[in-house]
Every structure is written in structure tokens, then in C-alpha cells.
Design a protein around this motif. Structure first.
Motif, PDB file in Angstrom:
ATOM      1  N   PHE A 383       0.839  -1.202   0.000  1.00 34.14           N
ATOM      2  CA  PHE A 383       0.000   0.000   0.000  1.00 34.14           C
ATOM      3  C   PHE A 383       0.877   1.256   0.000  1.00 34.14           C
ATOM      4  O   PHE A 383       0.616   2.223  -0.718  1.00 34.14           O
ATOM      5  CB  PHE A 383      -0.913  -0.029   1.224  1.00 34.14           C
ATOM      6  CG  PHE A 383      -1.975   1.024   1.208  1.00 34.14           C
ATOM      7  CD1 PHE A 383      -2.911   1.076   0.185  1.00 34.14           C
ATOM      8  CD2 PHE A 383      -2.051   1.977   2.219  1.00 34.14           C
ATOM      9  CE1 PHE A 383      -3.903   2.050   0.162  1.00 34.14           C
ATOM     10  CE2 PHE A 383      -3.040   2.944   2.210  1.00 34.14           C
ATOM     11  CZ  PHE A 383      -3.964   2.982   1.179  1.00 34.14           C
ATOM     12  N   ARG A 413      -2.539  -5.856  -7.944  1.00 36.74           N
ATOM     13  CA  ARG A 413      -3.559  -4.896  -7.465  1.00 36.74           C
ATOM     14  C   ARG A 413      -3.732  -3.758  -8.460  1.00 36.74           C
ATOM     15  O   ARG A 413      -4.854  -3.363  -8.783  1.00 36.74           O
ATOM     16  CB  ARG A 413      -3.139  -4.269  -6.129  1.00 36.74           C
ATOM     17  CG  ARG A 413      -3.122  -5.205  -4.980  1.00 36.74           C
ATOM     18  CD  ARG A 413      -4.146  -4.795  -3.946  1.00 36.74           C
ATOM     19  NE  ARG A 413      -4.085  -5.671  -2.801  1.00 36.74           N
ATOM     20  CZ  ARG A 413      -5.142  -5.959  -2.036  1.00 36.74           C
ATOM     21  NH1 ARG A 413      -6.331  -5.457  -2.309  1.00 36.74           N
ATOM     22  NH2 ARG A 413      -5.013  -6.738  -1.000  1.00 36.74           N
ATOM     23  N   TRP A 417      -7.044  -3.077 -10.922  1.00 40.72           N
ATOM     24  CA  TRP A 417      -7.742  -1.787 -10.843  1.00 40.72           C
ATOM     25  C   TRP A 417      -7.762  -1.113 -12.214  1.00 40.72           C
ATOM     26  O   TRP A 417      -8.807  -0.652 -12.674  1.00 40.72           O
ATOM     27  CB  TRP A 417      -7.065  -0.880  -9.819  1.00 40.72           C
ATOM     28  CG  TRP A 417      -7.586   0.526  -9.824  1.00 40.72           C
ATOM     29  CD1 TRP A 417      -6.972   1.623 -10.340  1.00 40.72           C
ATOM     30  CD2 TRP A 417      -8.848   0.976  -9.321  1.00 40.72           C
ATOM     31  NE1 TRP A 417      -7.752   2.734 -10.180  1.00 40.72           N
ATOM     32  CE2 TRP A 417      -8.917   2.372  -9.558  1.00 40.72           C
ATOM     33  CE3 TRP A 417      -9.926   0.342  -8.691  1.00 40.72           C
ATOM     34  CZ2 TRP A 417     -10.023   3.139  -9.195  1.00 40.72           C
ATOM     35  CZ3 TRP A 417     -11.027   1.115  -8.323  1.00 40.72           C
ATOM     36  CH2 TRP A 417     -11.068   2.491  -8.583  1.00 40.72           C
ATOM     37  N   VAL A 423     -10.990  -4.139  -6.931  1.00 42.19           N
ATOM     38  CA  VAL A 423     -10.209  -4.133  -5.686  1.00 42.19           C
ATOM     39  C   VAL A 423     -10.787  -5.207  -4.780  1.00 42.19           C
ATOM     40  O   VAL A 423     -11.963  -5.547  -4.914  1.00 42.19           O
ATOM     41  CB  VAL A 423     -10.280  -2.775  -4.942  1.00 42.19           C
ATOM     42  CG1 VAL A 423      -9.338  -1.756  -5.513  1.00 42.19           C
ATOM     43  CG2 VAL A 423     -11.691  -2.254  -4.904  1.00 42.19           C
ATOM     44  N   TYR A 425     -10.509  -7.344  -0.688  1.00 41.63           N
ATOM     45  CA  TYR A 425     -10.068  -7.300   0.711  1.00 41.63           C
ATOM     46  C   TYR A 425      -9.891  -8.722   1.204  1.00 41.63           C
ATOM     47  O   TYR A 425     -10.760  -9.566   0.970  1.00 41.63           O
ATOM     48  CB  TYR A 425     -11.123  -6.581   1.560  1.00 41.63           C
ATOM     49  CG  TYR A 425     -10.803  -6.601   3.035  1.00 41.63           C
ATOM     50  CD1 TYR A 425      -9.865  -5.726   3.559  1.00 41.63           C
ATOM     51  CD2 TYR A 425     -11.409  -7.522   3.893  1.00 41.63           C
ATOM     52  CE1 TYR A 425      -9.532  -5.765   4.904  1.00 41.63           C
ATOM     53  CE2 TYR A 425     -11.091  -7.557   5.240  1.00 41.63           C
ATOM     54  CZ  TYR A 425     -10.154  -6.674   5.742  1.00 41.63           C
ATOM     55  OH  TYR A 425      -9.816  -6.711   7.066  1.00 41.63           O
ATOM     56  N   THR A 433     -10.917  -1.925   1.041  1.00 37.23           N
ATOM     57  CA  THR A 433     -10.988  -1.559  -0.389  1.00 37.23           C
ATOM     58  C   THR A 433     -11.111  -0.042  -0.557  1.00 37.23           C
ATOM     59  O   THR A 433     -10.534   0.533  -1.479  1.00 37.23           O
ATOM     60  CB  THR A 433     -12.174  -2.251  -1.070  1.00 37.23           C
ATOM     61  OG1 THR A 433     -13.343  -1.972  -0.333  1.00 37.23           O
ATOM     62  CG2 THR A 433     -11.983  -3.752  -1.154  1.00 37.23           C
ATOM     63  N   TRP A 436      -7.730   1.555  -0.719  1.00 40.41           N
ATOM     64  CA  TRP A 436      -7.054   1.318  -2.003  1.00 40.41           C
ATOM     65  C   TRP A 436      -7.637   2.216  -3.088  1.00 40.41           C
ATOM     66  O   TRP A 436      -6.905   2.819  -3.875  1.00 40.41           O
ATOM     67  CB  TRP A 436      -7.204  -0.151  -2.418  1.00 40.41           C
ATOM     68  CG  TRP A 436      -6.272  -1.053  -1.674  1.00 40.41           C
ATOM     69  CD1 TRP A 436      -6.570  -1.800  -0.562  1.00 40.41           C
ATOM     70  CD2 TRP A 436      -4.887  -1.308  -1.959  1.00 40.41           C
ATOM     71  NE1 TRP A 436      -5.459  -2.497  -0.146  1.00 40.41           N
ATOM     72  CE2 TRP A 436      -4.416  -2.224  -0.990  1.00 40.41           C
ATOM     73  CE3 TRP A 436      -4.002  -0.851  -2.938  1.00 40.41           C
ATOM     74  CZ2 TRP A 436      -3.105  -2.691  -0.973  1.00 40.41           C
ATOM     75  CZ3 TRP A 436      -2.688  -1.323  -2.929  1.00 40.41           C
ATOM     76  CH2 TRP A 436      -2.253  -2.225  -1.957  1.00 40.41           C
ATOM     77  N   LEU A 440      -5.444   4.760  -5.081  1.00 37.45           N
ATOM     78  CA  LEU A 440      -5.226   4.473  -6.515  1.00 37.45           C
ATOM     79  C   LEU A 440      -5.693   5.653  -7.369  1.00 37.45           C
ATOM     80  O   LEU A 440      -4.971   6.152  -8.239  1.00 37.45           O
ATOM     81  CB  LEU A 440      -5.988   3.205  -6.915  1.00 37.45           C
ATOM     82  CG  LEU A 440      -5.330   1.879  -6.482  1.00 37.45           C
ATOM     83  CD1 LEU A 440      -6.357   0.750  -6.453  1.00 37.45           C
ATOM     84  CD2 LEU A 440      -4.172   1.505  -7.412  1.00 37.45           C
TER      85      LEU A 440
END
Ligand SMILES: Cc1cc2nc3c(=O)[nH]c(=O)nc-3n(C[C@H](O)[C@H](O)[C@H](O)COP(=O)(O)OP(=O)(O)OC[C@H]3O[C@@H](n4cnc5c(N)ncnc54)[C@H](O)[C@@H]3O)c2cc1C
Length: 505
Positions: A383, A413, A417, A423, A425, A433, A436, A440
Motif C-alpha cells: 500500500f 492490485r 484496478w 479491488v 479485501y 478496499t 485502495w 489508486l
């Protein structure tokens, strides 16, 4: 199976991790364990770690910590999000809010409906569907239930240690002051048997928690566990920290992370001051430049001399090795961009209580624990790497990050996307999510397509859905007070709470 029954637990180190470990074990297993904590006022704690993430509230519930008592003791405030400034390019800003954004279905999250609305030319930003983001942008905060607000805290790191010590030492923690000079091992098994202090005291134990910070006195210097270096993904390796006077009449209810040419700067307000720091890649910025830049950019008078911290991002190959568990910085460090380190220590100690090996140490539990910690850390690492990788900046550190080969798990990931706005979890992951998606999109990765389901809705139905989420947020935010007003009413620290603290030399 190693060692016999575990009765005596020794925690080495009295920083945030050490006191979290000792407090949790003494409070949860007080009838079964003798907990000793060894700390040395001659070795300073790292002195940072002031922004948190919402699961700290679960940990506090687990420990029966009253929120108002805690906030008054740590001169704390509230955190709804992180404001990422200049990360994509100078002048750009986005918010990574806590909480849930919008409402989706079991197979298509809210972002799919929002993406469909954008495709149809309806104008709105994703953060307009997050109460936490909108309250952050309005600099407002209160604890509200409908819609429910999710939050974490900003706190004074040294006061948090003091708070834990005062609250949980009476659960039977024996506190020993002294510098650990030698770690004594069993010659056959290699298990740690005792810590020998500079003054000759011998602290024996059945089980040891290494909270000695980056040194990893037991886990690394003694057991030679090994370290996986993540510096090629997370290039920053130093920080200069400083504390300044508060100049804002009402401190912002979010952490600020402000990118610069060779790293980023944090800004964390607490009740009596602001914690600031410059994180940097020492290949591209010298220590002198970093300090000068920090003092220039903070825009307020320092109340403490700046101090430097050097670090290596990565993880200890085994967080649990023989009868030693490493917690906090001793177990690894993913730099502080998403304020995850204290959470990881809390989460790890809760896992340790869950698996506690009272009758001996089975390999199965050790392996399970190590595997859980590894997965949790790798998830957080991915992340954070995302923030570095997806940028449009032009300086060398940033272009290198853009071009680096990513961990496969992160590449997947990003691809999922980009290809179909997908996305997911997995249980145990810290970032849901929603996190993210905000990062993103915030970092500028726009999906090529999204889920087909929202196309079933007419324009009117889609608009109605969006309005049903945005409406309550738009009505709630103006009614929230500025954070300062809420803090004054809810958890204002008694004058001078912060002066009572005597930091380690
Ligand atoms: C730049 C930076 C910013 C950060 N920001 C955040 C943040 O915003 N949010 C967050 O969650 N985390 C953050 N962290 C991480 C956070 O600071 C740590 O997770 C937290 O403070 C725990 O540190 P620790 O207790 O493991 O180590 P330390 O604070 O280093 O404590 C080590 C302890 O071990 C003792 N010790 C060491 N050697 C000996 C010896 N020989 N004998 C006796 N005692 C010994 C020391 O005296 C000390 O008490 C940040 C970290 C850095 C580096």
C-alpha cells in the motif's frame, strides 16, 4: 516443542512497543504471568510515532481504555484522514479518508456506481461520498453516529508511554531500570534465558519480547534472525523530527503528508504543539539540507531541537524466533507514510495473546504467528509503495520509483484496478478496499472500465443513489464544530500535562 510452561515474561525496552507489550500481557493474563519490563533512560526512545489508524480504538476497547481519559492524558486530537500533498505532482492534493465511502452491493462496490456516473458525464468527486473526507476538507470534527464517523488519533508519543505505564503497571508489571549488557542463551537450545544488566542484575525469563527498537538486541544481535530489506521499494532511509508551537487556531483533523523532491514531510498536530518531520532519501538529500529544509518549511518556532532517525525499511525474517518475539521497530519498519507502525505492534501483541504458548512453544504456533505477521507487513508495504510508484514528479528519486519493478502482489492490485476497477479485501488486512480506491485514484491511476452492473440503472436512479449518500454528508458537515471546539469540550488536557513528562536523556 520448546521450553516448558511459560510463566515469566521479560519485555526488553520501554518505548511505545515495550509498554504496549507489557501492558497487554499483564492486563490480559495477569493471573498467569509475571511481567518484567527492562528499560534504560540512557538510551532514548525513537521519540516519534504520533499519528495512528482507526484500529487503535479496537485495541483500546480490548484494554478497557476510556477514550476521554486517554485523550486528556496524551494531549491528543482526532484524525479523519491523511492529506497527500504534492505526491502526484507539485500543487496536487488528495485525501485518503478513513471510514466507508458510499454504499455498494455484494458484487459491485460504490466506486463502480460512481465511475458509471462519471462515464455518463455526471460531475462529482469520489471524496464527496465520504463523511471523513468532507469533514477533513472543512476542518471540522465531532463524534457522530448517523452517518457514522470513523477516526483515529494524534497523540504525544512520550505521553502515551507515560499513560500506559501509569495505567497498567499496577496490573503487576515489574519495571527495572538498567542497560542490558548481555543476553544469556541456553548453550544447547539457543533459547534466551536471561538479560544481564550493566549493574550486574540478572533478569531471568521463560519468554522474551524484544522491544529494543532498531537495534533488535535479542532478535538480531543475539539470535541472528536476519532481515529482509525493502529499501529498493521504499527509498527513504532517514528522518529529521522536530516539534513546533501550534500556530493554527484550530488544528486540522488529519495528518498532512507533503511530498518534496527527495521524500516527504509530516505534520501532526496535538493539543499543545505540532509534531513535524522530514523523511528523505539520503542519496538525494544531505542531512544538513534536510534539517534546513524542515526548519524552513514548518513555518513555526521549534520547541525542541531537531533529532535525526536513521532506518532501514524491511522486516525481520521471523518476528518470533525460539522464545523471543520482536515487536515494534525491532520486528521491522515500513516507513511512516500511513502511520502504521504502532498499529502493527498492537495487532501483533493481540495475535500473541490469541496464540499465547502457556504450556510450551509449539512450532505450529510460531509458524502461524510468523506467517500472519509477514502477510500483514507485506500488505502494508504494498500500500505504501503505491504512493511512491504512481507519481508524475520529475526528480530522480520519484522517477526511479515510477520505473521500479514492483512486488508481484502490488502489480496485480494495480493491474486489476486499471483493467476493470477491481479491488478486494482479504481478512486480516489493515487497508480496506475504500483505502485502495482513494489512493489508486488519488495517485492518478484511472481504470479503463468498471463493473457492468451499474449500467442497469437509469440516469434518474443513479442520481438518486448518489444523492442519497451525498445528502446526509452535506447536511452533517456544516453542523460539526471545528476540531478545537470539540477537543475543548470533550478531552482537553489539564494545563501542563505535557510539562510533567521528563523525556529520556
Ligand atoms: C520517522 C518515524 C516516524 C514515525 N511515525 C509514526 C507514526 O506517525 N505512527 C506510527 O504508528 N508509528 C510511527 N513510527 C514508528 C513508531 O515511532 C514506533 O513504532 C514506536 O515508537 C515504537 O518504537 P519502539 O518501542 O519499537 O522503539 P524505541 O522507541 O526505539 O524504544 C526502544 C526501547 O528500547 C530500550 N533499549 C534499547 N537498547 C537497550 C538496552 N541495551 N538496554 C535497555 N534498554 C534498551 C530503549 O531505552 C527504549 O526504551 C515512526 C517511526 C519513525 C522512525
Amino acid at each position: 516443542m520448546g521450553t516448558d510452561r511459560i510463566r515469566k515474561v521479560v519485555v526488553a525496552g520501554g518505548g511505545t512497543a515495550g509498554w504496549i507489550a507489557a501492558s497487554t500481557l499483564a492486563y490480559q493474563l495477569r493471573e498467569q504471568l509475571e511481567v518484567t519490563l527492562v528499560e534504560s533512560s540512557a538510551i532514548a526512545t525513537v521519540g516519534v510515532g504520533e499519528a495512528t489508524v482507526p484500529p487503535i480504538r479496537n485495541y483500546h476497547r480490548f484494554m478497557n481504555i476510556d477514550e476521554q481519559e486517554f485523550l486528556r492524558a496524551v494531549a491528543g486530537g482526532f484524525k479523519l484522514s491523511i492529506s497527500f500533498e504534492n505526491f502526484v505532482r507539485p500543487g496536487h492534493r488528495y485525501i485518503h479518508p478513513f471510514g466507508i465511502t458510499g454504499k455498494g452491493t455484494l458484487v459491485a462496490g460504490f466506486e463502480q456506481f460512481w465511475l458509471e456516473s462519471v462515464r455518463r458525464g455526471m460531475q462529482s468527486e469520489l471524496h464527496e461520498y465520504s463523511l471523513e473526507a468532507m469533514a477533513s476538507l472543512a476542518d471540522r470534527f465531532a463524534i457522530v453516529d448517523d452517518p457514522k464517523i470513523n477516526y483515529a488519533y494524534h497523540m504525544d508519543a512520550a505521553l502515551y508511554v507515560k499513560f500506559l505505564r501509569e495505567k497498567f503497571q499496577p496490573c503487576g508489571i515489574r519495571q527495572v531500570e538498567g542497560k542490558i549488557q548481555q543476553v544469556r542463551q541456553n548453550p544447547d537450545s539457543g533459547y534466551v534465558e536471561a538479560l544481564v544488566l550493566e549493574d550486574g542484575q540478572v533478569i531471568e525469563g521463560d519468554f522474551f519480547i524484544d522491544c529494543t527498537g532498531f537495534r533488535g538486541l535479542l532478535i538480531e544481535q543475539t539470535l541472528k534472525t536476519g532481515y529482509e530489506d525493502w529499501n529498493h521499494w521504499l527509498p527513504c532511509d532517514r528522518a529529521i523530527a522536530v516539534q513546533t508551537r501550534s500556530v493554527d487556531p484550530s488544528p486540522v483533523p488529519y495528518t498532512r503528508a507533503i511530498a518534496h523532491e527527495a521524500g516527504w514531510r509530516w505534520h501532526i498536530p496535538v493539543q499543545h504543539r505540532v509534531g513535524c518531520g522530514l523523511v528523505y532519501d539520503s542519496r538525494y538529500m544531505s542531512d544538513d539540507e534536510a534539517q534546513a529544509k524542515l526548519l524552513r518549511d514548518v513555518g513555526a518556532e521549534p520547541v525542541k531541537d531537531p533529532w535525526q532517525v536513521r532506518f532501514r525499511t524491511g522486516r525481520r525474517l521471523k518476528a518470533w524466533n525460539r522464545n523471543v518475539v520482536a515487536l515494534g521497530l525491532a520486528s521491522g519498519f515500513i516507513e511512516p507514510l500511513e502511520s502504521t507502525s504502532i498499529h502493527l505492534a498492537m495487532s501483533a501483541v493481540m495475535k500473541l495473546v490469541e496464540l499465547f504458548p502457556s504450556e510450551g512453544i509449539p512450532d505450529s504456533l510460531v509458524n502461524l504467528y510468523n506467517d500472519t505477521c509477514r502477510r500483514e507487513l507485506e500488505h502494508v508495504r504494498d500500500f505504501i509503495v503505491l504512493h511512491y510508484h504512481a507519481n508524475q514528479r520529475t526528480e530522480k528519486m520519484w522517477t526511479d520509483c515510477r520505473e521500479m519493478k514492483l512486488p508481484d502482489s502490488l502489480q496485480l492490485r494495480i493491474d486489476a484496478w486499471r483493467d476493470r476497477a477491481y479491488v478486494w479485501y482479504e481478512p486480516g488486512e489493515l487497508f480496506a478496499t475504500t483505502s485502495w480506491i482513494h489512493v489508486l485514484l488519488g495517485q492518478g491511476i484511472v481504470p479503463k472500465q468498471h463493473h457492468p452492473l451499474p449500467r442497469e440503472l437509469s440516469d434518474a436512479d443513479l442520481r438518486r443513489l448518489l444523492d442519497s449518500i451525498r445528502g446526509p454528508i452535506e447536511r452533517t458537515v456544516p453542523q460539526l464544530p471545528p476540531q478545537q471546539a470539540f477537543v475543548d469540550r470533550y478531552c482537553k488536557a489539564a494545563p501542563g500535562v505535557w510539562d510533567m513528562h521528563r523525556p529520556a536523556a
